[in-house]
Design a protein around this motif. Structure first.
Motif, short mmCIF file in Angstrom:
data_model
loop_
_atom_site.label_atom_id
_atom_site.label_comp_id
_atom_site.label_asym_id
_atom_site.label_seq_id
_atom_site.Cartn_x
_atom_site.Cartn_y
_atom_site.Cartn_z
N ARG A 41 0.83 -1.21 0.00
CA ARG A 41 0.00 0.00 0.00
C ARG A 41 0.87 1.26 0.00
O ARG A 41 0.64 2.19 -0.79
CB ARG A 41 -0.92 0.00 1.22
CG ARG A 41 -1.72 1.27 1.39
CD ARG A 41 -2.35 1.34 2.77
NE ARG A 41 -3.59 0.57 2.88
CZ ARG A 41 -4.27 0.42 4.00
NH1 ARG A 41 -3.83 0.97 5.13
NH2 ARG A 41 -5.39 -0.29 4.02
N LEU A 42 1.87 1.30 0.87
CA LEU A 42 2.73 2.48 0.97
C LEU A 42 3.61 2.63 -0.27
O LEU A 42 3.88 3.75 -0.72
CB LEU A 42 3.57 2.41 2.24
CG LEU A 42 2.80 2.37 3.56
CD1 LEU A 42 3.75 2.39 4.74
CD2 LEU A 42 1.79 3.50 3.66
N ALA A 43 4.06 1.50 -0.82
CA ALA A 43 4.86 1.56 -2.04
C ALA A 43 4.06 2.18 -3.18
O ALA A 43 4.57 3.03 -3.93
CB ALA A 43 5.33 0.16 -2.42
N MET A 44 2.79 1.79 -3.29
CA MET A 44 1.98 2.33 -4.38
C MET A 44 1.76 3.83 -4.22
O MET A 44 1.64 4.55 -5.22
CB MET A 44 0.63 1.60 -4.44
CG MET A 44 -0.13 1.85 -5.73
SD MET A 44 0.81 1.35 -7.20
CE MET A 44 0.74 -0.43 -7.06
N ARG A 45 1.71 4.33 -2.99
CA ARG A 45 1.60 5.77 -2.80
C ARG A 45 2.74 6.53 -3.48
O ARG A 45 2.59 7.65 -3.94
CB ARG A 45 1.59 6.13 -1.31
CG ARG A 45 0.31 5.88 -0.60
CD ARG A 45 0.37 6.48 0.79
NE ARG A 45 -0.72 6.00 1.64
CZ ARG A 45 -0.84 6.25 2.94
NH1 ARG A 45 0.10 7.00 3.54
NH2 ARG A 45 -1.85 5.78 3.64
N LEU A 46 3.90 5.89 -3.53
CA LEU A 46 5.10 6.56 -4.05
C LEU A 46 5.33 6.29 -5.53
O LEU A 46 6.36 6.68 -6.07
CB LEU A 46 6.34 6.10 -3.26
CG LEU A 46 6.26 6.10 -1.74
CD1 LEU A 46 7.65 5.87 -1.15
CD2 LEU A 46 5.67 7.39 -1.21
N SER A 47 4.38 5.63 -6.18
CA SER A 47 4.59 5.14 -7.55
C SER A 47 4.90 6.24 -8.55
O SER A 47 5.56 5.98 -9.57
CB SER A 47 3.38 4.34 -8.02
OG SER A 47 2.20 5.12 -7.95
N LYS A 48 4.48 7.46 -8.30
CA LYS A 48 4.74 8.55 -9.23
C LYS A 48 5.86 9.47 -8.76
O LYS A 48 6.66 9.94 -9.56
CB LYS A 48 3.47 9.36 -9.46
CG LYS A 48 2.42 8.61 -10.28
CD LYS A 48 1.07 9.30 -10.26
CE LYS A 48 1.11 10.66 -10.91
NZ LYS A 48 -0.25 11.26 -11.00
N VAL A 49 5.94 9.70 -7.46
CA VAL A 49 6.94 10.63 -6.96
C VAL A 49 8.32 10.00 -6.86
O VAL A 49 9.35 10.66 -7.02
CB VAL A 49 6.52 11.22 -5.60
CG1 VAL A 49 6.56 10.17 -4.50
CG2 VAL A 49 7.37 12.43 -5.24
N ASP A 50 8.36 8.69 -6.59
CA ASP A 50 9.63 7.97 -6.45
C ASP A 50 9.45 6.56 -6.98
O ASP A 50 9.39 5.59 -6.23
CB ASP A 50 10.07 7.94 -4.98
CG ASP A 50 11.47 7.38 -4.77
OD1 ASP A 50 12.07 6.90 -5.75
OD2 ASP A 50 11.96 7.40 -3.62
N PRO A 51 9.31 6.42 -8.30
CA PRO A 51 8.99 5.11 -8.88
C PRO A 51 10.02 4.02 -8.59
O PRO A 51 9.65 2.84 -8.49
CB PRO A 51 8.88 5.39 -10.37
CG PRO A 51 9.55 6.72 -10.59
CD PRO A 51 9.39 7.47 -9.33
N ALA A 52 11.28 4.38 -8.44
CA ALA A 52 12.30 3.36 -8.17
C ALA A 52 12.10 2.75 -6.79
O ALA A 52 12.10 1.52 -6.63
CB ALA A 52 13.70 3.98 -8.28
N THR A 53 11.92 3.59 -5.77
CA THR A 53 11.68 3.08 -4.43
C THR A 53 10.35 2.32 -4.38
O THR A 53 10.24 1.27 -3.75
CB THR A 53 11.66 4.22 -3.40
OG1 THR A 53 12.95 4.84 -3.37
CG2 THR A 53 11.30 3.72 -2.01
N ALA A 54 9.35 2.86 -5.04
CA ALA A 54 8.05 2.20 -5.06
C ALA A 54 8.17 0.80 -5.63
O ALA A 54 7.62 -0.17 -5.06
CB ALA A 54 7.06 3.03 -5.88
N LYS A 55 8.87 0.65 -6.73
CA LYS A 55 9.03 -0.65 -7.37
C LYS A 55 9.81 -1.61 -6.46
O LYS A 55 9.43 -2.78 -6.28
CB LYS A 55 9.74 -0.50 -8.71
CG LYS A 55 9.84 -1.77 -9.54
CD LYS A 55 10.41 -1.43 -10.92
CE LYS A 55 10.33 -2.62 -11.86
NZ LYS A 55 11.29 -3.69 -11.50
N THR A 56 10.88 -1.11 -5.86
CA THR A 56 11.69 -1.96 -4.98
C THR A 56 10.87 -2.45 -3.80
O THR A 56 10.88 -3.65 -3.47
CB THR A 56 12.92 -1.18 -4.47
OG1 THR A 56 13.76 -0.85 -5.58
CG2 THR A 56 13.72 -2.01 -3.47
#
Length: 524
Positions: free
Chosen positions: A212-227
């Motif tokens: 859930r938290l990773a998806m929040r970051l999917s646009k602002v920080d896609p690399a961290t979100a994906k990891t």
């Protein structure tokens, strides 16, 4: 009820003042420290109150993001019809709930767990703390987390990017400890509603929360979100994948907030936005969420589906005008639990992760349809096969039979059936519209998704009372966040000023400033 919980917590944590005396000298009406240590009572007893307070109540939910996202509308002209629902802030209370009833007891449990060599209880409290603070951060942006408990004159807030980095790191530590102790049974007594103390089940919550938290970051920080997303998707402990895995929260003897404000106070009704979607898409869950009209003429625009809602930010002249509109289902008056994190949400997260190319996410179509099926089953609704196959039904325009100023033309023209030929943008709209419809009574993440992606497509408020006091929302925009609470503005002023600078150039402590992950940019 809050006062009762606080009093009970103080009794449990502080114990009695008879420690060290002989049993004969103990007050029989007090609980001794030794008794509290038996069966882990000292560290376990506060857990149920912490979990209960993860969610907002009538004001935080039903008169804020429930209304902003069109799940519920109010027939009441609070403060002359100028209030949170019309973008003028009158109520702002979730901050106090999280700090007073989640963060404070969690801090004490973590301390006691360390002192009494019960580290897993400390991990459990840390997980619940993360659940709470991640919700608060979705409302305000920067929050006090790493500096919580400081006695400094000014207690600084965490920048959002730093907060998420810390939360992911803490989830790593919790999962490692849980993974090394999967057979531990010490939680069972204090976890009768959610998972009966099962560590493997709580590990699924860790992974689902990470996703859930990773998806929040999917646009602002896609690399961290994906990891982080891939870490959650591929962890052997798994995710909340079936309705049997759902994180269920006890109401601790309280009435479901949406029922209390609807039936006891008569201050909310079905939302006009969700009416547009559920009526138009022929959604079988509508009767599980809402009660049909007593006066079917109010739904003359769709007489075979006798439900009528109130628009978000509606013009309200007199309470009596809209009170006859649809209430929530009467079943909510008797429930003893509420949903907190469900398999349907996880399935929709996986569907979006698949669109974004995250390893381990699986096929978007399969996950999308599984999310719908899980939601229908969870609510006991029928007709899911026909619903998923429907490629023609679309959301309907909303008609307010009392005040035409509240009527709107739907902006969404989607259908339910998955179409492989659609582009990713349309596929994402379908995923998040169905995620929205599945999220009834746990609606904060729908507000997150809407700010993050623009989906589902909902109308603007009918009546926009935003202004310089709390921030101006242009006619073509929606509320972005809640301001920091007044107690912080006046009592922690320097830290609030610093927190605003952490939100970026030009940021203000108002309702128009975007949160870090709300980039306003393209979704792909």
């Amino acid at each position: 009820m809050k006062q009762i919980i606080v009093a009970l917590f103080c009794l449990i944590v502080l114990g009695s003042c008879t420690k060290g005396f002989e049993t004969a000298n103990q007050n029989p009406n007090q609980i001794s420290d030794e008794l509290l240590k038996q069966d882990f009572n000292l560290v376990g007893s506060p857990i149920s109150g912490m979990v209960f307070n993860l969610n907002g109540h009538q004001i935080e939910e039903d008169l804020c993001y429930d209304n902003w996202m069109g799940y519920m509308g109010t027939p009441t002209d609070f403060v002359g019809n100028v209030n949170n629902t019309t973008y003028y802030i009158r109520w702002n209370s979730y901050w106090d709930r999280v700090y007073g009833s989640v963060m404070a007891p969690a801090k004490q449990v973590i301390k006691l767990a360390q002192e009494n060599s019960l580290p897993l209880f400390g991990d459990w409290a840390k997980l619940i703390r993360i659940l709470g603070i991640s919700k608060l951060a979705a409302i305000h942006g920067p929050v006090i987390y790493s500096n919580y408990g400081s006695t400094a004159a000014s207690i600084l807030y965490d920048k959002e990017s730093d907060l998420y980095t810390l939360l992911f790191k803490q989830l790593d530590s919790i999962q490692t400890d849980f993974g090394a102790n999967t057979a531990y049974g010490g939680f069972a007594k204090f976890d009768p509603t959610s998972y009966a103390g099962s560590i493997p089940q709580w590990m699924k919550v860790v992974n689902s929360l990470r996703l859930r938290l990773a998806m929040r970051l999917s646009k602002v920080d896609p690399a961290t979100a994906k990891t982080q997303g891939e870490k959650a998707l591929n962890d052997p402990a798994g995710l909340i994948a079936t309705n049997a895995d759902n994180f269920i929260n006890s109401l601790n003897g309280n009435i479901m907030p949406v029922a209390q404000i609807c039936y006891q106070w008569d201050d909310t009704r079905m939302g006009g936005v969700i009416e547009s979607f559920m009526v138009g898409l022929k959604d079988g869950r509508i009767s599980k969420y809402f009660a049909p009209l007593g006066d079917a003429s109010l739904a003359a625009d769709h007489p075979t589906t006798p439900y009528k809602g109130i628009r978000n930010g509606a013009y309200i002249k007199a309470k009596a005008d809209h009170v006859p509109f649809s209430k929530v289902s009467n079943d909510f008056n008797s429930v003893t639990t509420r949903r907190d994190f469900c398999a349907a949400e996880v399935a929709f997260l996986k569907a979006e992760a698949g669109l974004r190319g995250w390893a381990g996410a699986g096929d978007p179509k399969t996950n999308y349809e599984n999310g719908v099926r899980l939601s229908f089953a969870d609510w006991g609704a029928s007709g899911v096969d026909a619903y998923l196959a429907d490629a023609t039904s679309k959301p309907v325009n909303y008609v307010d039979p009392i005040d035409p100023r509240n009527s709107f033309t739907t902006a969404s023209t989607i259908t339910v059936a998955w179409n492989a030929a659609d582009n990713n943008e349309l596929k994402l709209e379908k995923i998040l519209t169905q995620k929205y419809l599945a999220a009834f009574t746990q609606t904060l993440e729908a507000w997150v998704d809407f700010r993050r992606t623009g989906y589902p497509k909902i109308p603007h408020v009918a009546k926009n009372d935003s202004g310089p006091d709390w921030g101006v929302i242009p006619a073509d925009q929606w509320i972005k966040r809640m301001p920091f609470v007044n107690a912080e503005r006046t009592g922690n002023t320097a830290a609030v000023t610093d927190a605003v600078t952490k939100m970026g150039t030009g940021a203000k402590d108002d309702i128009a400033t975007r949160l870090w992950w709300d980039t306003g940019g393209p979704n792909f």
